[in-house]
Design an enzyme around this catalytic site. Sequence first.
Site, PDB file in Angstrom:
ATOM      1  N   ASP A   3     -28.262  -7.528  26.997  1.00  0.00           N
ATOM      2  CA  ASP A   3     -27.713  -7.377  25.651  1.00  0.00           C
ATOM      3  C   ASP A   3     -27.322  -8.763  25.164  1.00  0.00           C
ATOM      4  OD1 ASP A   3     -26.587  -6.153  23.314  1.00  0.00           O
ATOM      5  OD2 ASP A   3     -24.608  -6.373  24.204  1.00  0.00           O
ATOM      6  N   GLU A 145     -14.801  -5.240  18.695  1.00  0.00           N
ATOM      7  CA  GLU A 145     -14.371  -6.236  19.674  1.00  0.00           C
ATOM      8  C   GLU A 145     -12.864  -6.451  19.619  1.00  0.00           C
ATOM      9  OE1 GLU A 145     -16.881  -9.706  19.679  1.00  0.00           O
ATOM     10  OE2 GLU A 145     -18.526  -8.501  20.494  1.00  0.00           O
ATOM     11  N   CYS A 181     -26.426   0.284  16.973  1.00  0.00           N
ATOM     12  CA  CYS A 181     -25.822  -0.965  17.466  1.00  0.00           C
ATOM     13  C   CYS A 181     -24.992  -0.637  18.697  1.00  0.00           C
ATOM     14  CB  CYS A 181     -24.932  -1.567  16.372  1.00  0.00           C
ATOM     15  SG  CYS A 181     -24.022  -3.028  16.914  1.00  0.00           S
TER      16      CYS A 181
HETATM   17  N1  DGL Z   1     -25.849  -6.045  20.529  1.00  0.00           N
HETATM   18  C1  DGL Z   1     -26.040  -6.138  19.101  1.00  0.00           C
HETATM   19  C2  DGL Z   1     -26.823  -4.902  18.646  1.00  0.00           C
HETATM   20  O1  DGL Z   1     -26.825  -3.870  19.272  1.00  0.00           O
HETATM   21  C3  DGL Z   1     -24.723  -6.255  18.359  1.00  0.00           C
HETATM   22  C4  DGL Z   1     -24.040  -7.588  18.544  1.00  0.00           C
HETATM   23  C5  DGL Z   1     -24.843  -8.762  18.036  1.00  0.00           C
HETATM   24  O2  DGL Z   1     -24.999  -8.928  16.813  1.00  0.00           O
HETATM   25  O3  DGL Z   1     -25.360  -9.496  18.868  1.00  0.00           O
HETATM   26  O4  DGL Z   1     -27.482  -4.972  17.627  1.00  0.00           O
END
Ligand code: DGL
Length: 269
Positions: A3, A145, A181
Site C-alpha cells: 500500500d 489518520e 480507498c
Molecule cells: N492508499 C490510498 C488509496 O487507497 C490512500 C492514501 C494515499 O493517497 O496514498 O487510494
Amino acid sequence: MFDSGVGGLTVVRAIRSVLPGEDIVYLGDTARVPYGSKSPRTVERYSLACQQFLLDRGVKLVLIACNTASANALPALVAASPVPVIGAVEPGATSALAATRNGHIGVIGTLGTVRSGAYAKAIAARAPEVQLVALACPLLVPLAEEGWTDDADEIATAVARRYLAQLFARDPLIDTLVLGCTHYPLLRGVLERVASELANRPVAVVDSATAMANAARDALRSAGAPDLARRAAGRLDCFATDATRLDELAPRFLGEARTAMTGFELVDL
Ligand code: DGL
C-alpha cells in the site's frame, strides 16, 4: 501486499479472517505516501518498486491494497509479475454489483482513483446498464489518520455531508456506496449514516477488502497452492519506507489483527 502507507492494514484484517493460515508480507510506502494526489506515471513507478520488493521476498501472490495503485498501475504490475496480482478495483466492483438493487452506484476515492475511471470501466465491462458516479474526497484520508472517525464526530459528519451531497446531487437514486480507498472503512459508520440521511433510505456501503480476500483465496486455489486453512495463525511481517507516525497509525488500521504484528522493519526501495 503493498500500500502507499498504513491504510492497507484494513485489507490485512480481511485477509487474516478469510485466510488465517497464510503468512503475509506487508509493505507500506510511507516515505512516498500519499499516492492519491500523484500522477498515474508516478504511481506506476512507485508501485513497481513496491511489488519488486515483495517478489524479492518470494511471495506467491501480490495483493495491491491501495486503490490508487490498483486504479493506475494494475496492467504494469501484472506484466512485471511472475505470480498472480490482485488489485482492489475489480473486487470492489464485484461487491458493489452484488449489493445494488436498482443499479445506481456511487464511488468515492482519492483524486488519482477517480480520475483513472477504473471503477467505471470495471463496472461497465460487467454491467453496462448500471449508472455510476464517482467523486474524489481528499479530506477523508487525513481525517482517518487523525482518528476523527467516530460516528458522532461533528467534523467527520460535516466533511462527509459536504462530499456526499455532491454525489447524491449527481444521482439521487444511489443505493450503494463503494469505499474506494484503504482509509475509508474507518469512516464507514459516518459515511453510511450521512449517505442514508441524504438518500432518505438505507444505502449499502461496501469496500474491496472482503472481496479481495475471497479473490485471493480463489487465486491460490486455482494455482494449486496448499490449503492452509487449518494451520496455526500465519505470520504478519510489516515493512515500511519511513517510520513517521507508524506506531500511532498502524494499530488504528489493523484493529484486532494487531496482535499478529511484530512491528515494522524500515527498508529503502
Ligand atoms: N492508499 C490510498 C488509496 O487507497 C490512500 C492514501 C494515499 O493517497 O496514498 O487510494
